[in-house]
Motif scaffolding. Structure first.
Motif, PDB file in Angstrom:
ATOM      1  N   GLN A  71      52.980  59.922  10.755  1.00 64.07           N
ATOM      2  CA  GLN A  71      53.199  59.707   9.323  1.00 64.07           C
ATOM      3  C   GLN A  71      53.329  61.033   8.593  1.00 64.07           C
ATOM      4  O   GLN A  71      54.147  61.176   7.673  1.00 64.07           O
ATOM      5  N   ILE A  72      52.502  62.024   8.977  1.00 63.86           N
ATOM      6  CA  ILE A  72      52.572  63.347   8.339  1.00 63.86           C
ATOM      7  C   ILE A  72      53.934  63.977   8.586  1.00 63.86           C
ATOM      8  O   ILE A  72      54.552  64.558   7.674  1.00 63.86           O
ATOM      9  N   GLU A  73      54.436  63.873   9.818  1.00 64.90           N
ATOM     10  CA  GLU A  73      55.763  64.426  10.134  1.00 64.90           C
ATOM     11  C   GLU A  73      56.847  63.728   9.315  1.00 64.90           C
ATOM     12  O   GLU A  73      57.760  64.374   8.792  1.00 64.90           O
ATOM     13  N   LYS A  74      56.733  62.381   9.191  1.00 67.19           N
ATOM     14  CA  LYS A  74      57.721  61.641   8.398  1.00 67.19           C
ATOM     15  C   LYS A  74      57.691  62.070   6.931  1.00 67.19           C
ATOM     16  O   LYS A  74      58.737  62.246   6.304  1.00 67.19           O
ATOM     17  N   ASN A  75      56.478  62.240   6.396  1.00 65.66           N
ATOM     18  CA  ASN A  75      56.356  62.644   4.999  1.00 65.66           C
ATOM     19  C   ASN A  75      56.952  64.025   4.755  1.00 65.66           C
ATOM     20  O   ASN A  75      57.600  64.275   3.730  1.00 65.66           O
ATOM     21  N   GLU A  76      56.713  64.954   5.718  1.00 62.71           N
ATOM     22  CA  GLU A  76      57.276  66.292   5.582  1.00 62.71           C
ATOM     23  C   GLU A  76      58.802  66.263   5.604  1.00 62.71           C
ATOM     24  O   GLU A  76      59.465  66.953   4.822  1.00 62.71           O
ATOM     25  N   VAL A  77      59.360  65.456   6.504  1.00 57.14           N
ATOM     26  CA  VAL A  77      60.815  65.343   6.581  1.00 57.14           C
ATOM     27  C   VAL A  77      61.386  64.741   5.299  1.00 57.14           C
ATOM     28  O   VAL A  77      62.384  65.216   4.749  1.00 57.14           O
ATOM     29  N   GLU A  78      60.724  63.677   4.792  1.00 49.60           N
ATOM     30  CA  GLU A  78      61.196  63.043   3.566  1.00 49.60           C
ATOM     31  C   GLU A  78      61.077  63.981   2.369  1.00 49.60           C
ATOM     32  O   GLU A  78      61.935  63.983   1.478  1.00 49.60           O
ATOM     33  N   GLU A  79      60.026  64.802   2.359  1.00 47.92           N
ATOM     34  CA  GLU A  79      59.844  65.743   1.259  1.00 47.92           C
ATOM     35  C   GLU A  79      60.942  66.794   1.253  1.00 47.92           C
ATOM     36  O   GLU A  79      61.420  67.225   0.196  1.00 47.92           O
ATOM     37  N   ILE A  80      61.354  67.220   2.471  1.00 48.91           N
ATOM     38  CA  ILE A  80      62.431  68.209   2.574  1.00 48.91           C
ATOM     39  C   ILE A  80      63.763  67.609   2.125  1.00 48.91           C
ATOM     40  O   ILE A  80      64.560  68.240   1.426  1.00 48.91           O
ATOM     41  N   ARG A  81      64.005  66.369   2.538  1.00 50.09           N
ATOM     42  CA  ARG A  81      65.273  65.716   2.204  1.00 50.09           C
ATOM     43  C   ARG A  81      65.346  65.271   0.748  1.00 50.09           C
ATOM     44  O   ARG A  81      66.425  65.180   0.173  1.00 50.09           O
ATOM     45  N   LYS A  82      64.198  64.985   0.143  1.00 49.77           N
ATOM     46  CA  LYS A  82      64.183  64.417  -1.197  1.00 49.77           C
ATOM     47  C   LYS A  82      64.661  65.435  -2.219  1.00 49.77           C
ATOM     48  O   LYS A  82      64.177  66.577  -2.251  1.00 49.77           O
ATOM     49  N   PRO A  83      65.625  65.084  -3.065  1.00 46.66           N
ATOM     50  CA  PRO A  83      66.083  66.011  -4.101  1.00 46.66           C
ATOM     51  C   PRO A  83      64.979  66.274  -5.106  1.00 46.66           C
ATOM     52  O   PRO A  83      64.159  65.408  -5.391  1.00 46.66           O
TER      53      PRO A  83
END
Length: 676
Positions: free
Chosen positions: A320-332
C-alpha cells in the motif's frame, strides 16, 4: 408530529407502570410482563456492548430509572399474587423449580449469591467509577475548552467544529453527572429486592399457617419456592442492567465496538499466547493434565495464526505504501489550496517558539484567544483566525505580522528581558538597552528581571515579551479592522441579529440595501475606530436613511450621529474637552469644492490651498500635543467626512468629529481654529 407521538408514548409507559402497581394483573399477563423485563435487560446490555462511546447512549440514565421502576412494579404485583393466591404464574414458578432444582436451600443460596454479587461487586464498583468519572469530567472542562480555542485559533478546526466539540463536552458533563446519580437506582433496587424477598417468605408462612391452616413445612416449601422464583426473575434482569451500567461508565471512546477493541488490544500479539501455552504446560504436570494441555494446544494454534496474520499485514502495508508513493508522484499538483491567503498571520523566529508552545509554559495561544474576545467587545468585529507560524528565515527573536499575506509590522524581542517604558513623568532613568516599543513607537529600555522591581518603583511601565507581541498584534488588527471585516463577516453578524431582531433585518436586507453596502458602512466606521458592536442601532439607522440615499459615505455620517453618545465617550473621557474648530469660511470652501460622481464624491481644491490648510492644522495639533491632550477636530456634519479624508494622509489617526456626534452634556472649549 413524530416527536409529539414519541413524547406521548413515553408518558403513557410511565403511567402504565403506575397502573400495574394499582390495578389487578392476572398471572398470565404477569408472565408476559416478566418475560418483557428479561428481554429488555438483554437488549440494553447488547446495545451497551456494541456502542462505540458512552454518549451514543446518553439516554441511559433515564432508561435506568424506567427499568428500575418497571422492575419494582412487577415485584410489587408478584408479591401481591404470591401472598393473596399462593400462585404467581408459570415464569416465577418455573424459575423457582428450575434454578433451585427442587431444593429450597439451593435456591435460597443461589438467590443470595446473585444479590451479593450485584450489590457488593458490580453496583458498588459502578457507583464509585461513576462518581470519579463525573468529578474528573467536570474538572477537565476548562482545559478542554482552552484546547478547543487553541485549535480554533491555530486553524486546525473550523468554527462549526469548535461549536460541536463544545457541545460534546457539555453533553459528557451532563451524562456523567446524571450517571453518578442514576447508579443509586441500581443500588437501591438490589436492597429493595432483598427486603421484598424476606417479606414474601415471612408473610407467606404467616398467611399459609394462620389463614390457610397449612403445616409450617408445607407453607415454607410453597411460598419459599415462589419467593425465590420471584427474586430470581427480578435479580437476573437487574444483574444484566447492573453489568450494562458498569460497562457504560468504564467504556472509553472508540471508533469501533468493544469486540473490535478487544481483538486489537488483547488478541494481537502472538508472543503472549506462546508464553501462556508454556505456562499451561508447566501447570499440567502437578495439576489436572488434560485441561491444561488442551489449553496449551489452543494457545499455540492462536499464536501461530496471529503470527501468520501479522506477516500478511506487514506485506499489505508495504504494498500500500508503494502504491501511495506512485500515486503521489503521478497525481498533478493541486494548486487551489496554494491560492488561499490567511487574513492575519503572526510569524516568528525559532527563539520565540517557547512563547507559543504550551508544553514549555508559553501562553501566546491563550493571549490570541483573548485578543479576539477583546476586539469583539471593544469594536464589535469578528476577528478572523490568527495563524501562528515559525519562520526559520527570520532572526531568532524576530516576529512579523502579516495582513492578507503582506507584512505590515514587526519587531524584535529579548526573551530574557523586560521592556520598560516611561509614562513621561519619571525623573530617574534606568540603565538598560535602549529601544523603541513596536506597537506605539515609544522610546523604551530593555531591562533584566533583577531590575524589574526597581523600574516599577520608579514609575516605569514594565511588560514581558508575550505582552509586547499581544499588544502589537492588537493594535495592528485595530488599524486594519476595516480590511478584515468583509461581506462574510457582516453576513454572520446580521444572521446573529436576525435571531432576536428579525423585523429590522427583513426590512433592510436585501430590499433596501445589499450586504456589500452595509459592509462599506461598517468598514468606514471601523476605519475611524468607531465600535460597531451596537449593530442593531446601525441597522435601524440604515433602514431609516437608505431609502433617501445610497451614498455609503453619507449613510456612514447618519450612523455616526446615531452612535454619537458612544463616539463621544470613546474620544472624550471628561465632561470638558479642548478641541480644534474649523473656520466657517474654510468649511464653506470645502462644501463648494465637493464634486460628486458615479463612483463617489471628492474635494476639488488646488494643491497650494490644501498645503496651507494642512500646515495650519499641524500647528493647531501641535498645541494640543504639547498640552498632553489628544488632538480632536470639530467640524459641521457635512464637512467632517471630507476634512477627515483631507487630513488622514498627513496626520493619520487624527480624530475628526461633527457637532451632531457630541453628547450634549460635554462642555467644549476651542483652543484654536484652522483657517486658510
Amino acid at each position: 408530529m413524530k416527536a409529539k407521538i414519541g413524547d406521548i408514548s413515553v408518558a403513557v409507559m410511565f403511567v402504565a407502570i403506575v397502573l400495574i402497581i394499582i390495578l389487578p394483573v392476572p398471572s398470565g399477563v404477569l408472565d408476559i410482563l416478566l418475560a418483557l423485563n428479561i428481554s429488555l435487560a438483554v437488549v440494553i446490555l447488547l446495545n451497551v456492548v456494541y456502542s462505540k462511546e458512552p454518549l451514543q447512549l446518553s439516554v441511559f440514565p433515564s432508561l435506568l430509572l424506567f427499568t428500575t421502576l418497571y422492575r419494582l412494579a412487577l415485584n410489587i404485583k408478584s408479591t401481591t399474587l404470591i401472598l393473596a393466591q399462593g400462585e404467581a404464574g408459570e415464569v416465577i414458578r418455573g424459575f423457582g423449580n428450575f434454578v433451585a432444582q427442587g431444593n429450597l436451600v439451593v435456591g435460597a443460596i443461589i438467590f443470595l449469591i446473585i444479590t451479593i454479587v450485584q450489590f457488593l461487586v458490580i453496583t458498588k464498583g459502578t457507583e464509585r467509577v461513576s462518581e470519579v468519572a463525573a468529578r474528573f469530567t467536570l474538572d477537565a472542562m476548562p482545559g478542554k475548552q482552552m484546547a478547543i480555542d487553541a485549535d480554533l485559533n491555530a486553524g486546525l478546526i473550523t468554527e462549526a467544529e469548535a461549536k460541536e466539540r463544545r457541545k460534546k463536552i457539555q453533553r459528557e458533563s451532563d451524562f456523567y453527572g446524571a450517571m453518578d446519580g442514576a447508579t443509586k437506582f441500581v443500588k437501591g433496587d438490589a436492597i429493595a429486592g432483598l427486603i421484598i424477598t424476606i417479606i414474601n417468605v415471612v408473610g407467606g408462612i404467616i398467611i399459609g399457617v394462620i389463614m390457610r391452616n397449612e403445616e409450617i413445612g408445607e407453607a415454607l416449601q410453597n411460598y419459599a419456592i415462589l419467593t425465590i422464583g420471584d427474586g430470581l426473575v427480578s435479580q437476573v434482569p437487574a444483574l444484566l442492567i447492573s453489568v450494562a451500567t458498569g460497562l457504560i461508565v468504564t467504556k472509553s471512546t472508540s471508533d469501533e465496538g468493544i469486540s473490535n477493541d478487544l481483538r486489537r488490544q488483547i488478541v494481537y500479539n502472538p508472543k503472549v499466547f506462546f508464553i501462556a501455552a508454556g505456562f499451561c504446560i508447566l501447570l499440567s504436570i502437578p495439576l489436572a493434565t488434560l485441561p491444561f494441555l488442551a489449553l496449551a494446544a489452543l494457545f499455540i494454534i492462536v499464536g501461530l495464526q496471529l503470527k501468520k496474520q501479522s506477516v500478511e499485514v506487514e506485506k499489505q502495508e508495504e504494498i500500500q505504501i508503494e502504491k501511495n508513493e506512485v500515486e503521489e508522484i503521478r497525481k498533478p499538483e493541486n494548486v487551489v489550496n496554494l491560492l488561499q491567503v490567511d487574513p492575519i498571520e503572526l510569524e516568528f523566529g525559532y527563539g520565540i517558539i517557547p512563547l507559543a508552545d504550551v508544553n514549555q509554559g508559553g501562553d501566546l495561544l491563550d493571549r490570541v484567544v483573548m485578543i479576539r474576545r477583546q476586539l469583539a467587545l471593544e469594536l464589535g468585529m469578528i476577528v478572523p483566525i490568527i495563524r501562528l507560524r515559525d519562520n526559520i528565515q527570520l532572526n531568532p527573536n524576530e516576529y512579523v505580522i502579516k495582513i492578507k499575506g503582506v507584512e505590515v509590522a514587526g519587531g524584535e524581542l529579548m526573551l530574557d528581558h523586560y521592556l520598560a517604558m516611561s509614562p513621561g513623568f519619571v525623573e530617574e532613568e534606568i540603565e538598560g538597552i535602549k529601544t523603541t516599543e513596536p506597537a506605539f513607537g515609544l522610546p523604551a529600555v530593555w531591562i533584566t528581571e533583577a531590575q524589574r522591581d526597581k523600574a516599577e518603583m520608579l514609575g516605569y511601565t514594565v511588560v514581558d515579551p508575550p505582552s509586547i507581541i499581544a499588544t502589537h498584534l492588537t493594535e495592528v488588527i485595530k488599524a486594519h479592522a476595516h480590511e478584515l471585516t468583509g461581506r462574510q463577516e457582516v453576513q454572520t453578524i446580521i444572521d446573529k441579529v436576525k435571531e432576536n431582531y428579525p423585523a429590522i433585518v427583513e426590512e433592510l436586507v436585501p430590499k433596501v440595501m445589499t450586504i456589500g453596502e452595509i459592509q462599506k458602512v461598517i468598514a468606514n466606521l471601523l476605519k475611524e475606530g468607531v465600535s460597531v458592536r451596537d449593530i442593531v442601532t446601525i441597522l435601524e439607522t440604515l433602514a431609516d436613511y437608505a431609502p433617501i440615499t445610497h451614498d455609503t459615505d453619507m449613510l456612514t455620517e447618519y450612523v455616526r450621529q446615531a452612535l454619537g453618545r458612544a463616539i463621544s465617550k470613546k474620544f472624550i473621557r471628561d465632561k470638558k474637552s479642548t478641541v480644534i474648530t474649523l473656520d466657517p469660511k474654510l468649511e464653506q470652501m470645502i462644501m463648494d469644492s465637493v464634486q460628486k460622481t458615479e463612483h463617489g464624491s471628492y474635494i476639488n481644491l488646488e494643491p497650494s490651498v490644501i498645503n496651507k490648510i494642512l500646515n495650519n492644522l499641524s500647528k493647531q495639533v501641535q498645541k494640543l500635543v504639547q498640552l498632553g491632550q489628544q488632538p480632536i477636530v470639530l467640524a459641521s456634519p457635512f464637512v467632517r467626512l471630507y476634512f477627515r479624508r483631507l487630513s488622514e494622509q498627513s496626520i493619520p489617526g487624527l480624530v475628526v468629529l461633527s457637532y451632531n456626534e457630541l453628547d450634549p452634556s460635554i462642555e467644549i472649549q476651542s483652543i484654536g481654529t484652522v483657517s486658510i
